[in-house]
Design a protein around this motif. Sequence first.
Motif, PDB file in Angstrom:
ATOM      1  N   ASN A   1      12.938  -6.566  -3.651  1.00 59.82           N
ATOM      2  CA  ASN A   1      12.477  -6.177  -1.596  1.00 59.82           C
ATOM      3  C   ASN A   1      10.853  -4.639  -1.644  1.00 59.82           C
ATOM      4  O   ASN A   1      10.102  -5.070  -1.459  1.00 59.82           O
ATOM      5  CB  ASN A   1      13.615  -5.485  -1.399  1.00 59.82           C
ATOM      6  CG  ASN A   1      14.019  -5.807  -0.470  1.00 59.82           C
ATOM      7  OD1 ASN A   1      14.262  -7.875  -0.695  1.00 59.82           O
ATOM      8  ND2 ASN A   1      15.773  -5.776  -0.376  1.00 59.82           N
ATOM      9  N   GLN A   2      10.972  -4.242  -2.925  1.00 61.38           N
ATOM     10  CA  GLN A   2      10.270  -2.939  -3.576  1.00 61.38           C
ATOM     11  C   GLN A   2       8.699  -3.996  -3.646  1.00 61.38           C
ATOM     12  O   GLN A   2       7.520  -3.605  -3.169  1.00 61.38           O
ATOM     13  CB  GLN A   2      10.409  -1.941  -4.571  1.00 61.38           C
ATOM     14  CG  GLN A   2      11.455  -1.028  -3.829  1.00 61.38           C
ATOM     15  CD  GLN A   2      12.246  -0.617  -5.311  1.00 61.38           C
ATOM     16  OE1 GLN A   2      11.622  -0.419  -6.713  1.00 61.38           O
ATOM     17  NE2 GLN A   2      12.282   0.827  -5.561  1.00 61.38           N
ATOM     18  N   LEU A   3       9.037  -4.902  -4.174  1.00 63.90           N
ATOM     19  CA  LEU A   3       7.626  -5.892  -4.823  1.00 63.90           C
ATOM     20  C   LEU A   3       7.421  -6.146  -3.992  1.00 63.90           C
ATOM     21  O   LEU A   3       6.201  -6.497  -3.523  1.00 63.90           O
ATOM     22  CB  LEU A   3       7.785  -7.343  -6.341  1.00 63.90           C
ATOM     23  CG  LEU A   3       7.911  -5.468  -8.116  1.00 63.90           C
ATOM     24  CD1 LEU A   3       8.790  -7.126  -8.690  1.00 63.90           C
ATOM     25  CD2 LEU A   3       7.234  -5.824  -7.736  1.00 63.90           C
ATOM     26  N   LYS A   4       7.969  -7.107  -3.145  1.00 59.58           N
ATOM     27  CA  LYS A   4       7.415  -7.565  -1.990  1.00 59.58           C
ATOM     28  C   LYS A   4       7.045  -6.725  -1.390  1.00 59.58           C
ATOM     29  O   LYS A   4       5.870  -6.950  -0.539  1.00 59.58           O
ATOM     30  CB  LYS A   4       8.911  -8.192  -1.052  1.00 59.58           C
ATOM     31  CG  LYS A   4       9.381  -9.022  -1.854  1.00 59.58           C
ATOM     32  CD  LYS A   4      10.387  -9.331  -0.784  1.00 59.58           C
ATOM     33  CE  LYS A   4      11.318 -10.939  -1.018  1.00 59.58           C
ATOM     34  NZ  LYS A   4      11.816 -11.544   0.211  1.00 59.58           N
ATOM     35  N   GLN A   5       7.274  -5.494  -0.938  1.00 58.25           N
ATOM     36  CA  GLN A   5       6.108  -4.403   0.033  1.00 58.25           C
ATOM     37  C   GLN A   5       5.367  -4.099  -0.319  1.00 58.25           C
ATOM     38  O   GLN A   5       3.988  -3.948   0.648  1.00 58.25           O
ATOM     39  CB  GLN A   5       7.601  -3.684   0.358  1.00 58.25           C
ATOM     40  CG  GLN A   5       7.364  -2.517   1.796  1.00 58.25           C
ATOM     41  CD  GLN A   5       7.936  -1.142   1.573  1.00 58.25           C
ATOM     42  OE1 GLN A   5       8.669  -1.167   1.195  1.00 58.25           O
ATOM     43  NE2 GLN A   5       7.347  -0.145   2.349  1.00 58.25           N
ATOM     44  N   LYS A   6       5.294  -3.879  -2.233  1.00 56.90           N
ATOM     45  CA  LYS A   6       3.648  -3.336  -3.011  1.00 56.90           C
ATOM     46  C   LYS A   6       3.054  -4.482  -2.340  1.00 56.90           C
ATOM     47  O   LYS A   6       1.854  -3.869  -2.171  1.00 56.90           O
ATOM     48  CB  LYS A   6       4.606  -3.482  -3.836  1.00 56.90           C
ATOM     49  CG  LYS A   6       3.290  -3.586  -4.972  1.00 56.90           C
ATOM     50  CD  LYS A   6       3.720  -3.003  -6.499  1.00 56.90           C
ATOM     51  CE  LYS A   6       2.208  -2.943  -7.432  1.00 56.90           C
ATOM     52  NZ  LYS A   6       2.843  -2.897  -8.830  1.00 56.90           N
ATOM     53  N   PHE A   7       3.144  -5.950  -2.847  1.00 60.87           N
ATOM     54  CA  PHE A   7       2.042  -7.055  -2.501  1.00 60.87           C
ATOM     55  C   PHE A   7       1.933  -7.313  -1.759  1.00 60.87           C
ATOM     56  O   PHE A   7       0.277  -7.913  -1.177  1.00 60.87           O
ATOM     57  CB  PHE A   7       2.884  -7.848  -3.477  1.00 60.87           C
ATOM     58  CG  PHE A   7       2.704  -7.842  -5.308  1.00 60.87           C
ATOM     59  CD1 PHE A   7       1.396  -7.882  -5.547  1.00 60.87           C
ATOM     60  CD2 PHE A   7       3.732  -7.896  -5.826  1.00 60.87           C
ATOM     61  CE1 PHE A   7       1.252  -7.309  -6.640  1.00 60.87           C
ATOM     62  CE2 PHE A   7       3.255  -7.513  -6.887  1.00 60.87           C
ATOM     63  CZ  PHE A   7       2.505  -7.261  -7.881  1.00 60.87           C
ATOM     64  N   SER A   8       2.557  -6.902  -0.083  1.00 56.12           N
ATOM     65  CA  SER A   8       2.393  -6.966   1.229  1.00 56.12           C
ATOM     66  C   SER A   8       1.563  -6.368   1.839  1.00 56.12           C
ATOM     67  O   SER A   8       0.656  -6.376   2.485  1.00 56.12           O
ATOM     68  CB  SER A   8       3.583  -7.101   2.025  1.00 56.12           C
ATOM     69  OG  SER A   8       4.539  -6.015   2.374  1.00 56.12           O
ATOM     70  N   GLN A   9       1.365  -5.669   1.398  1.00 53.61           N
ATOM     71  CA  GLN A   9       0.196  -3.977   1.210  1.00 53.61           C
ATOM     72  C   GLN A   9      -0.629  -4.156   1.047  1.00 53.61           C
ATOM     73  O   GLN A   9      -1.759  -3.916   1.631  1.00 53.61           O
ATOM     74  CB  GLN A   9       0.581  -2.157   1.501  1.00 53.61           C
ATOM     75  CG  GLN A   9       2.528  -2.384   1.382  1.00 53.61           C
ATOM     76  CD  GLN A   9       2.844  -1.393   1.576  1.00 53.61           C
ATOM     77  OE1 GLN A   9       2.735  -0.691   0.733  1.00 53.61           O
ATOM     78  NE2 GLN A   9       3.959  -0.985   2.222  1.00 53.61           N
ATOM     79  N   MET A  10      -1.110  -4.945  -0.001  1.00 54.98           N
ATOM     80  CA  MET A  10      -2.446  -5.544  -0.790  1.00 54.98           C
ATOM     81  C   MET A  10      -2.861  -6.506   0.447  1.00 54.98           C
ATOM     82  O   MET A  10      -4.442  -6.444  -0.296  1.00 54.98           O
ATOM     83  CB  MET A  10      -1.810  -5.838  -2.277  1.00 54.98           C
ATOM     84  CG  MET A  10      -1.936  -4.707  -3.140  1.00 54.98           C
ATOM     85  SD  MET A  10      -1.410  -5.371  -4.561  1.00 54.98           S
ATOM     86  CE  MET A  10      -1.433  -4.206  -5.925  1.00 54.98           C
TER      87      MET A  10
ATOM     88  N   LYS B   1      14.576  -4.038  -6.357  1.00 52.81           N
ATOM     89  CA  LYS B   1      13.297  -4.127  -7.291  1.00 52.81           C
ATOM     90  C   LYS B   1      12.665  -5.502  -6.070  1.00 52.81           C
ATOM     91  O   LYS B   1      11.550  -4.981  -6.106  1.00 52.81           O
ATOM     92  CB  LYS B   1      13.572  -4.396  -7.867  1.00 52.81           C
ATOM     93  CG  LYS B   1      14.293  -2.825  -9.648  1.00 52.81           C
ATOM     94  CD  LYS B   1      14.587  -3.392 -10.452  1.00 52.81           C
ATOM     95  CE  LYS B   1      14.979  -2.469 -11.947  1.00 52.81           C
ATOM     96  NZ  LYS B   1      15.340  -2.287 -12.834  1.00 52.81           N
TER      97      LYS B   1
END
Length: 82
Positions: free
Chosen positions: A72-81, A70
């Motif tokens: 890692n998923q949040l890191k990926q989500k916010f890095s894409q922003m 979870k």
Amino acid sequence: MDDKCLMESLLMSVKGVCDLYLHGTIESNTEHVHSAFDQALCNSLTIQNEIYKKMAAKGWYLTEQAEQQKINQLKQKFSQMS
């Protein structure tokens, strides 16, 4: 009022004070006022942390360990922003 309830009340009050001092620090328009609010905020955060540690030691403030997936998923989500 039992000890747990009293500690919960203290923690909520100190968190509220921290919020007020944070906004006072942000909104202050002179260095002297900013410094006074900043020092009060630091002191209040120290008190908040001590209350939290005492409650956690007694099992009155339970936290969950976040799953790495979870995180890692949040890191990926916010890095894409960005």
